[in-house]
Design a protein around this motif. Structure first.
Motif, PDB file in Angstrom:
ATOM      1  N   SER A 147      51.698  -1.936  47.373  1.00 44.64           N
ATOM      2  CA  SER A 147      51.091  -2.237  48.737  1.00 44.64           C
ATOM      3  C   SER A 147      52.197  -2.932  49.637  1.00 44.64           C
ATOM      4  O   SER A 147      53.149  -3.643  49.041  1.00 44.64           O
ATOM      5  CB  SER A 147      49.814  -3.077  48.746  1.00 44.64           C
ATOM      6  OG  SER A 147      50.095  -4.361  48.124  1.00 44.64           O
ATOM      7  N   ALA A 148      51.961  -2.679  51.088  1.00 41.49           N
ATOM      8  CA  ALA A 148      52.952  -3.209  51.767  1.00 41.49           C
ATOM      9  C   ALA A 148      52.470  -3.411  53.106  1.00 41.49           C
ATOM     10  O   ALA A 148      51.276  -2.831  53.286  1.00 41.49           O
ATOM     11  CB  ALA A 148      54.271  -2.482  51.691  1.00 41.49           C
ATOM     12  N   GLY A 149      53.147  -4.285  53.951  1.00 41.61           N
ATOM     13  CA  GLY A 149      52.569  -4.380  55.301  1.00 41.61           C
ATOM     14  C   GLY A 149      53.727  -3.870  56.500  1.00 41.61           C
ATOM     15  O   GLY A 149      55.121  -4.282  56.102  1.00 41.61           O
ATOM     16  N   THR A 150      53.477  -3.295  57.701  1.00 35.96           N
ATOM     17  CA  THR A 150      54.352  -3.042  58.605  1.00 35.96           C
ATOM     18  C   THR A 150      54.893  -4.444  59.185  1.00 35.96           C
ATOM     19  O   THR A 150      55.932  -4.405  59.895  1.00 35.96           O
ATOM     20  CB  THR A 150      53.747  -2.129  59.562  1.00 35.96           C
ATOM     21  OG1 THR A 150      52.551  -2.907  60.175  1.00 35.96           O
ATOM     22  CG2 THR A 150      53.383  -0.797  58.980  1.00 35.96           C
ATOM     23  N   ARG A 151      54.164  -5.461  59.277  1.00 35.47           N
ATOM     24  CA  ARG A 151      54.334  -6.729  59.782  1.00 35.47           C
ATOM     25  C   ARG A 151      53.984  -7.803  58.916  1.00 35.47           C
ATOM     26  O   ARG A 151      52.762  -8.298  59.030  1.00 35.47           O
ATOM     27  CB  ARG A 151      53.948  -6.867  61.103  1.00 35.47           C
ATOM     28  CG  ARG A 151      54.540  -6.137  62.066  1.00 35.47           C
ATOM     29  CD  ARG A 151      53.961  -6.422  63.771  1.00 35.47           C
ATOM     30  NE  ARG A 151      54.477  -7.525  64.076  1.00 35.47           N
ATOM     31  CZ  ARG A 151      53.890  -8.172  65.319  1.00 35.47           C
ATOM     32  NH1 ARG A 151      53.283  -7.504  65.900  1.00 35.47           N
ATOM     33  NH2 ARG A 151      54.313  -9.260  65.628  1.00 35.47           N
ATOM     34  N   PRO A 152      54.226  -8.061  57.468  1.00 38.44           N
ATOM     35  CA  PRO A 152      53.768  -8.668  56.365  1.00 38.44           C
ATOM     36  C   PRO A 152      53.629 -10.311  56.927  1.00 38.44           C
ATOM     37  O   PRO A 152      54.640 -10.849  57.591  1.00 38.44           O
ATOM     38  CB  PRO A 152      54.694  -8.687  55.441  1.00 38.44           C
ATOM     39  CG  PRO A 152      56.012  -8.227  56.081  1.00 38.44           C
ATOM     40  CD  PRO A 152      55.733  -7.348  57.242  1.00 38.44           C
ATOM     41  N   ARG A 153      52.642 -10.981  56.314  1.00 31.79           N
ATOM     42  CA  ARG A 153      52.367 -12.375  56.743  1.00 31.79           C
ATOM     43  C   ARG A 153      52.853 -13.301  55.731  1.00 31.79           C
ATOM     44  O   ARG A 153      53.206 -12.537  54.557  1.00 31.79           O
ATOM     45  CB  ARG A 153      50.507 -12.652  56.805  1.00 31.79           C
ATOM     46  CG  ARG A 153      49.900 -11.839  58.020  1.00 31.79           C
ATOM     47  CD  ARG A 153      48.664 -12.301  58.075  1.00 31.79           C
ATOM     48  NE  ARG A 153      48.010 -11.702  59.189  1.00 31.79           N
ATOM     49  CZ  ARG A 153      47.943 -12.128  60.489  1.00 31.79           C
ATOM     50  NH1 ARG A 153      48.644 -13.295  60.586  1.00 31.79           N
ATOM     51  NH2 ARG A 153      47.424 -11.534  61.531  1.00 31.79           N
ATOM     52  N   PRO A 154      53.028 -14.402  55.982  1.00 30.88           N
ATOM     53  CA  PRO A 154      53.727 -15.072  54.819  1.00 30.88           C
ATOM     54  C   PRO A 154      53.000 -15.211  53.421  1.00 30.88           C
ATOM     55  O   PRO A 154      53.648 -15.470  52.473  1.00 30.88           O
ATOM     56  CB  PRO A 154      53.546 -16.512  55.494  1.00 30.88           C
ATOM     57  CG  PRO A 154      53.651 -16.448  56.776  1.00 30.88           C
ATOM     58  CD  PRO A 154      52.771 -15.069  56.887  1.00 30.88           C
ATOM     59  N   CYS A 181      48.873  -1.565  55.320  1.00 32.78           N
ATOM     60  CA  CYS A 181      48.196  -2.126  56.397  1.00 32.78           C
ATOM     61  C   CYS A 181      49.253  -2.986  57.164  1.00 32.78           C
ATOM     62  O   CYS A 181      50.247  -2.832  56.814  1.00 32.78           O
ATOM     63  CB  CYS A 181      46.912  -2.938  56.081  1.00 32.78           C
ATOM     64  SG  CYS A 181      47.301  -4.602  55.076  1.00 32.78           S
ATOM     65  N   THR A 182      48.732  -3.721  58.151  1.00 35.93           N
ATOM     66  CA  THR A 182      49.597  -4.485  59.171  1.00 35.93           C
ATOM     67  C   THR A 182      50.327  -5.812  58.143  1.00 35.93           C
ATOM     68  O   THR A 182      51.384  -5.772  58.198  1.00 35.93           O
ATOM     69  CB  THR A 182      49.012  -4.953  60.387  1.00 35.93           C
ATOM     70  OG1 THR A 182      48.524  -3.609  60.943  1.00 35.93           O
ATOM     71  CG2 THR A 182      49.995  -5.548  61.155  1.00 35.93           C
TER      72      THR A 182
END
Length: 258
Positions: free
Chosen positions: A144-151, A118-119
């Motif tokens: 799992s991973a993010g295209t723009r991971p949050r902190p 997800c993002t």
């Protein structure tokens, strides 16, 4: 008179149409937009839309507005509603045809690798990763991973997984998708409409799937009023995970070990 004169149950009446059956089978593996379904079936978009409406009217297919482009909608197969319809069809024909739960098939010896994207990697994808691990006792290599991971993970995500499933995510941190692009996966599943558009290709061409799940953080933030959205989101993901499990069983073992 006898039941022979009763109308055919909705599921068999709708699913028996060749195009509607094709739409159901395409949506069984991934959420798709009308134009994508039209391209896959080779049928005009207005005809596809007409048959989707018939399936929606009976609840076998659900539409959600795209969070990436509000002019688009993603169509999703309601597997539980279809199961109920199929069971009801058998029972309507003869009591002996009531469906019994199928035995759980064993997972393959070699772990299947699944990546959820997800993002922000703070709510939907880590919940999917955790629930897949939970339901397979770690016998599937879930990531799992993010295209723009949050902190960090959203606190409501941590709370929802703990409260409802007894899963502890308090020590997990978001992962940047760029750090995984060289890894091998059997399945890459996007849970965010925006991430679907930006998710890169992976080596060995894993099977790509999309689950169009709205961002629960958009419903109320970190305050108490936002928590129910996370409960709904995790329930949706958990239902999809259960439907994913039978698909992981027939995965062909790669010639080269991981």
């Amino acid at each position: 008179m006898t039941s022979a004169h009763q109308a055919a149950p909705a599921f068999v009446r709708l699913a028996s149409h060749p195009l509607r059956w094709r739409l159901l089978t395409e949506l069984a593996t991934s959420d798709l937009r009308v134009r994508e379904l039209a391209a896959l079936t080779g049928e005009p978009q207005n005809l596809v839309s007409y048959h989707l409406r018939l399936l929606r009217d009976e609840g076998f297919v659900v539409a959600t507005r795209s969070s990436f482009d509000g002019r688009d909608s993603y169509y999703h197969l309601d597997v539980n509603r279809c199961a109920d319809g199929l069971a009801g069809t058998g029972a309507a024909l003869h009591p002996a045809l009531r469906l019994a739960p199928a035995p759980q098939a064993p997972l393959p010896v070699e772990p299947v690798a699944v990546l959820f994207v997800c993002t922000g990697n703070s709510a939907r994808s880590p919940a999917a990763e955790a629930l897949l691990r939970h339901h397979t006792a770690g016998r599937v290599a879930a990531h799992s991973a993010g295209t723009r991971p949050r902190p960090c993970l959203h606190p409501h995500t941590v709370r929802a997984l703990r409260d409802r499933y007894g899963v502890d995510l308090s020590h997990k941190r978001p992962t940047d998708l760029n750090t995984l692009t060289g890894h091998r996966f059997d399945y890459v599943i996007t849970l965010c409409d925006k991430a679907r558009e930006t998710c890169p290709e992976f080596i060995d061409q894993p099977r790509r799937m999309h689950w169009s799940i709205p961002d629960p953080a958009a419903a109320g933030g970190s305050g108490p009023d936002g928590y129910p959205a996370f409960l709904r989101s995790t329930a949706d993901i958990e239902s999809r995970i259960r439907c994913l499990l039978p698909m992981l069983v027939p995965t062909v073992t790669k010639e080269n070990p991981r």
